[in-house]
Design an enzyme around this catalytic site. Structure first.
Site, PDB file in Angstrom:
ATOM      1  N   SER A 129       0.818  -1.215   0.000  1.00 36.00           N
ATOM      2  CA  SER A 129       0.000   0.000   0.000  1.00 36.00           C
ATOM      3  C   SER A 129       0.849   1.261   0.000  1.00 36.00           C
ATOM      4  O   SER A 129       1.949   1.280   0.570  1.00 36.00           O
ATOM      5  CB  SER A 129      -0.892   0.043   1.251  1.00 36.00           C
ATOM      6  OG  SER A 129      -1.811  -1.009   1.260  1.00 36.00           O
ATOM      7  N   PRO A 130       0.344   2.348  -0.601  1.00 36.89           N
ATOM      8  CA  PRO A 130       0.990   3.657  -0.401  1.00 36.89           C
ATOM      9  C   PRO A 130       0.915   4.021   1.079  1.00 36.89           C
ATOM     10  O   PRO A 130      -0.172   4.025   1.661  1.00 36.89           O
ATOM     11  CB  PRO A 130       0.141   4.597  -1.251  1.00 36.89           C
ATOM     12  CG  PRO A 130      -0.639   3.723  -2.176  1.00 36.89           C
ATOM     13  CD  PRO A 130      -0.845   2.431  -1.451  1.00 36.89           C
TER      14      PRO A 130
ATOM     15  N   GLN B 168       1.961   6.926  -7.103  1.00 43.42           N
ATOM     16  CA  GLN B 168       0.677   7.530  -6.753  1.00 43.42           C
ATOM     17  C   GLN B 168       0.846   9.044  -6.710  1.00 43.42           C
ATOM     18  O   GLN B 168       1.689   9.559  -5.974  1.00 43.42           O
ATOM     19  CB  GLN B 168       0.172   7.024  -5.395  1.00 43.42           C
ATOM     20  CG  GLN B 168      -1.240   7.513  -5.071  1.00 43.42           C
ATOM     21  CD  GLN B 168      -1.655   7.193  -3.642  1.00 43.42           C
ATOM     22  OE1 GLN B 168      -1.177   7.809  -2.701  1.00 43.42           O
ATOM     23  NE2 GLN B 168      -2.535   6.212  -3.498  1.00 43.42           N
TER      24      GLN B 168
ATOM     25  N   TYR C 280      -8.424  14.472   0.156  1.00 36.00           N
ATOM     26  CA  TYR C 280      -7.470  15.344  -0.526  1.00 36.00           C
ATOM     27  C   TYR C 280      -8.187  16.071  -1.663  1.00 36.00           C
ATOM     28  O   TYR C 280      -9.396  15.899  -1.858  1.00 36.00           O
ATOM     29  CB  TYR C 280      -6.267  14.534  -0.987  1.00 36.00           C
ATOM     30  CG  TYR C 280      -5.496  13.933   0.170  1.00 36.00           C
ATOM     31  CD1 TYR C 280      -4.990  14.749   1.186  1.00 36.00           C
ATOM     32  CD2 TYR C 280      -5.286  12.560   0.265  1.00 36.00           C
ATOM     33  CE1 TYR C 280      -4.306  14.200   2.262  1.00 36.00           C
ATOM     34  CE2 TYR C 280      -4.598  12.012   1.333  1.00 36.00           C
ATOM     35  CZ  TYR C 280      -4.117  12.834   2.339  1.00 36.00           C
ATOM     36  OH  TYR C 280      -3.439  12.308   3.412  1.00 36.00           O
TER      37      TYR C 280
ATOM     38  N   ARG D 210      -7.619   5.827  -6.885  1.00 31.66           N
ATOM     39  CA  ARG D 210      -8.022   5.513  -5.516  1.00 31.66           C
ATOM     40  C   ARG D 210      -9.222   6.369  -5.155  1.00 31.66           C
ATOM     41  O   ARG D 210      -9.189   7.593  -5.273  1.00 31.66           O
ATOM     42  CB  ARG D 210      -6.872   5.751  -4.536  1.00 31.66           C
ATOM     43  CG  ARG D 210      -7.291   5.522  -3.074  1.00 31.66           C
ATOM     44  CD  ARG D 210      -6.113   5.364  -2.138  1.00 31.66           C
ATOM     45  NE  ARG D 210      -5.904   3.962  -1.805  1.00 31.66           N
ATOM     46  CZ  ARG D 210      -5.271   3.546  -0.698  1.00 31.66           C
ATOM     47  NH1 ARG D 210      -4.772   4.408   0.159  1.00 31.66           N
ATOM     48  NH2 ARG D 210      -5.135   2.261  -0.448  1.00 31.66           N
TER      49      ARG D 210
ATOM     50  N   GLY E 161      -0.831  -2.879   4.010  1.00 38.65           N
ATOM     51  CA  GLY E 161      -0.050  -1.745   4.458  1.00 38.65           C
ATOM     52  C   GLY E 161       0.743  -2.014   5.711  1.00 38.65           C
ATOM     53  O   GLY E 161       1.928  -2.341   5.665  1.00 38.65           O
ATOM     54  N   ARG E 162       0.104  -1.889   6.872  1.00 37.78           N
ATOM     55  CA  ARG E 162       0.834  -1.962   8.137  1.00 37.78           C
ATOM     56  C   ARG E 162       1.593  -3.274   8.331  1.00 37.78           C
ATOM     57  O   ARG E 162       2.709  -3.255   8.867  1.00 37.78           O
ATOM     58  CB  ARG E 162      -0.131  -1.696   9.298  1.00 37.78           C
ATOM     59  CG  ARG E 162      -0.539  -0.230   9.343  1.00 37.78           C
ATOM     60  CD  ARG E 162      -1.650   0.052  10.319  1.00 37.78           C
ATOM     61  NE  ARG E 162      -2.031   1.457  10.222  1.00 37.78           N
ATOM     62  CZ  ARG E 162      -3.191   1.935  10.635  1.00 37.78           C
ATOM     63  NH1 ARG E 162      -4.090   1.129  11.150  1.00 37.78           N
ATOM     64  NH2 ARG E 162      -3.463   3.216  10.519  1.00 37.78           N
TER      65      ARG E 162
END
Length: 809
Positions: free
Chosen positions: A446-447, A525, A607, A655, A748-749
């Site tokens: 993941s970003p 991204q 965003y 996304r 991700g994490r």
């Protein structure tokens, strides 16, 4: 002790039996409004665990039920002219009449008073004034009159579901739990069928409300309705008739809309002349679980077992015991009813999954609740899973037709046997192709914002190590964090950018490392922070503005992300839009020159472009505000310009936040609309996230909590998706990909904690064929890791925590 049980279903009878058996001196009385032999269902499905619980709670009665169970092992799914069969599920069924007969007999043996054809006034206060009961159990079913009489205390919530169903029986004997799906000009119908004794089977027919109406079933009498079902499922019935035992219902009333019932409280105390008397809900009166997981009777029986056990443990404090009963059972019920909700929604949206191949459709059905996993299925029927994996891998390989680069061929182990001689890889290790790019597997890093760039936006040595390490860890695609298209587009001064040739060269170094030393692909991204910009690093105060050096912010409409805290962003002009669009295009070209394989437009999480898409943050009155299509106009303009500047043979993803988690915000319905718009504009994949659009959001977290959004976008918008959100192990990832809920999974994490997450997970589950994903420099560790994980599997079992056999989840 005097106990009144209102309702003579399995749960009420079993509670009465256990309470009387424990305290023979007690007066325990069951009052049932119907006759002893009246029952309006056919069969009851019990898991192996529930049967064991019955035997442990009352050996004589439990053994009598166990000895009369009809057992079978398979599930058969009939769809699209094909039959898919899997085994190892371990079902037990018993006729509802037979179960009630056994419970009646056992209750009489221990001295329970059974009163049939006896109405109980739901105004229990008047009853208790006449009869001194010390405890009242309301086990009067999903239409509980007691619960409704004291609704202010129990606070029930009723969610009336989208399908109608009718509960029928047939002398056709099924050797598997059978699901049959039939499409009509008006929509889909499905049958749930299982044998419960030596001569009869339950046959439930279900369809959406609007299909039921369009078919005319709402106007048919009972006989015509049954005849319609016999014609519709003639192939499965093989000449056998369908029968109803709900003769008290007339016409369309035999078709029921399932109510999902939850209660905030299960215990209410009434004042009576002899003291305060607790009224306790049990079974369907307190909660319902959809028949598609076969657990309504199971839950009621286990409520009864828990209630008796907890009362016995606290004989001198009934109030505390009842509080403990609700606390314990509400947690267990929540687990099953959440699974039941997932299952219910799957059957409500059969049309959504009808585009899947029969093999994948059946797999999706088997794992619909997200409670049965890929490895659970393997434990139940290894042959079925192996055949499915071969089918899936063959399709994936055929779709990924590009040969690997010569540099990547050199990474393969000379000792690796030919593909045809190896076991099929699990779904997450199959290739995926988008345009001219083939990923070696379905795992995406993941970003993840690192806040570690130089203050001019140049990616630092940290990015080389961070992204290089994760690309070395086996994932098919490694994504940069949101890379900003201009200095004032950044979240923080330490976010990386791509607006100069210096930025391009720094990123090109990272890309070269990934391409030269790993089998992974690398994606860029691009995004613009909008009103969420000019803030501190996350660990210094998330979303808090910089103490100094802030830059002006722009947004679709004038706004503050954190009211009274954040800097106020001004509404964009057309000139601002032109500038921002051109900044995205410039970054796109620089990204192509840097050699990135994949480009993603960040239009999620509040965003700038996400703020255009959400009605909570876009309040414009011009052509760029209004309905979803208008709100998407500027983000689509940006995307189209980027697509034109990006090489045609390289894929682009977008996304999106599929749910704003706030009143008036976007919902999954809007996500489908937006995904279709971006697909039409040339998006190859939608990266489906959720939330972070407004600070006042109230998300519902949980395991794989955002996967349902990716599933819905994939099926309804007809576009490949990336699933994100609390996907923590390979078993979950395999289930998501195999069922068609998404094409890729973003992790991700777990990748922050372990750059080699995929290699570790493959070893943990014993997946073969991962040698090419290991850097040659690290292969000395592979055999040791495989041995360690093999010992762990032997000690723990690959399917630890699987639900009991016999549950339809």
């Amino acid at each position: 002790m005097r106990v009144l049980v209102v309702g003579g279903g399995p749960g009420g009878l079993y509670a009465a039996l256990l309470l009387k058996r424990r305290d023979p001196a007690a007066h325990v009385e069951v009052r049932e409004r119907n006759r002893p032999d009246d029952t309006f269902g056919w069969g009851v499905v019990l898991s192996d665990q529930t049967v064991d619980n019955l035997v442990a709670a009352d050996p004589a009665g439990g053994a009598a039920i166990r000895d009369r169970l009809h057992r079978w092992d398979d599930i058969a799914v009939h769809f699209g002219g094909c039959t898919v069969r899997s085994g190892g599920h371990g079902f037990s069924g018993i006729g509802r009449h037979e179960m009630l007969r056994l419970l009646h007999a056992r209750c009489r043996e221990v001295g329970v008073v059974l009163r049939f054809e006896t109405e109980t006034d739901p105004d229990l206060g008047a009853l208790l004034a006449r009869e001194p009961f010390d405890l009242v159990l309301a086990a009067d079913g999903l239409n509980s009159r007691v619960r409704e009489r004291y609704a202010d205390a129990f606070r029930p919530a009723v969610d009336l579901r989208a399908c109608r169903y009718t509960w029928l029986g047939t002398p056709r004997r099924f050797d598997a739990f059978t699901f049959d799906f039939v499409e009509t000009p008006h929509g889909w119908f499905q049958a749930h069928a299982y044998q419960f004794d030596g001569t009869m089977s339950t046959f439930i027919v279900e369809t959406r409300q609007e299909t039921w109406e369009r078919t005319g079933l709402d106007a048919m009498d009972a006989d015509a309705s049954i005849a319609f079902c016999e014609r519709l499922f003639a192939a499965r019935l093989d000449g056998a008739p369908l029968r109803s035992n709900a003769h008290h219902l007339r016409g369309s009333a035999a078709w029921i809309r399932f109510p999902r019932i939850t209660c905030a409280s299960w215990v209410h105390h009434l004042d009576a002349p002899h003291g305060r008397v607790p009224v306790v809900l049990l079974g369907d009166a307190a909660h319902t679980a959809h028949f598609s997981i076969g657990s309504g009777s199971k839950l009621a029986l286990e409520d009864a077992i828990a209630l008796d056990r907890i009362l016995a443990a606290r004989p001198s404090d009934t109030a505390a015991a009842l509080a403990a009963y609700q606390a314990e059972r509400s947690v267990e019920v929540l687990k099953l009813t959440n699974a039941a909700r997932n299952s219910t929604e799957w059957f409500e949206h059969v049309a959504r999954y009808a585009t899947l191949a029969p093999e994948q459709f059946a797999y999706s059905l088997l794992t619909r609740s997200q409670r049965i996993s890929h490895e659970n299925l393997r434990q139940r029927d290894a042959g079925y899973v192996a055949a499915f994996e071969r089918w899936f891998a063959d399709r994936a390989t055929a779709a990924a037709t590009d040969p690997p680069d010569a540099a990547r061929e050199g990474l393969a182990s000379a000792a690796e046997p030919p593909a045809a001689a190896r076991p099929a890889p699990p779904p997450l290790l199959t290739p995926f192709r988008a345009r001219g790019v083939t990923l070696p597997n379905r795992v995406v890093v993941s970003p993840m914002a690192q806040y570690s760039a130089l203050e001019d936006g140049t990616p630092s040595e940290w990015h080389l190590v961070h992204l290089g390490a994760r690309a070395s860890g086996g994932a098919g695609l490694v994504m940069t964090e949101m890379t900003c298209v201009a200095a004032d587009a950044r979240i923080t001064p330490w976010c990386p950018g791509l607006w100069t040739t210096g930025h391009r060269e720094a990123w090109a170094r990272v890309v070269r490392f990934v391409h030269e030393w790993t089998p992974a692909r690398i994606g860029l991204q691009l995004g613009h922070a909008g009103a969420k910009g000019s803030t501190r690093r996350m660990w210094e105060g998330i979303d808090q503005p910089l103490p100094e050096g802030n830059w002006p912010l722009i947004a679709p409409s004038e706004t503050e992300y954190l009211a009274g805290v954040s800097q106020r962003a001004r509404a964009m002009t057309r000139a601002d839009m032109d500038r921002v669009r051109d900044e995205f295009v410039r970054a796109t070209r620089l990204g192509a020159e840097a050699g990135f394989d994949w480009l993603e437009l960040h239009a999620a999480h509040g965003y700038l472009l996400s703020a255009f898409l959400s009605p909570l943050t876009n309040r414009r009155t011009d052509a760029y505000g209004g309905d979803a299509e208008a709100r998407a106009r500027f983000p689509l303009e940006v995307f189209a310009a980027m697509r034109a500047a990006w090489p045609a043979d390289r894929p682009m993803s977008v996304r999106l936040s599929a749910h704003d988690w706030a009143p008036g915000g976007n919902t999954p319905d809007d996500a489908v609309v937006l995904a279709r718009l971006f697909k039409a504009a040339g998006a190859d994949v939608i990266d489906v996230s959720a939330g972070q659009v407004v600070k006042a959001e109230q998300p519902v977290f949980g395991r794989m909590w955002q996967t349902p959004f990716a599933d819905r976008v994939r099926q309804e918008a007809g576009v490949a998706t990336i699933a994100v959100g609390a996907i923590t192990d390979a078993d979950q990832a395999n289930g998501i990909i195999a069922s068609g809920r998404a094409d890729l999974v973003a992790v991700g994490r777990p990748h922050l904690a372990n750059p080699g997450w995929l290699l570790t997970e493959a070893a943990r589950f014993g997946y073969a064929g991962t040698a090419p994903l290991w850097p040659p420099q690290y292969r000395a560790a592979k055999q040791q890791l495989d041995r360690l994980m093999e010992r762990e599997r032997a000690a723990m079992g690959a399917a630890a925590g699987a639900p009991p056999k016999g549950e339809l989840t």
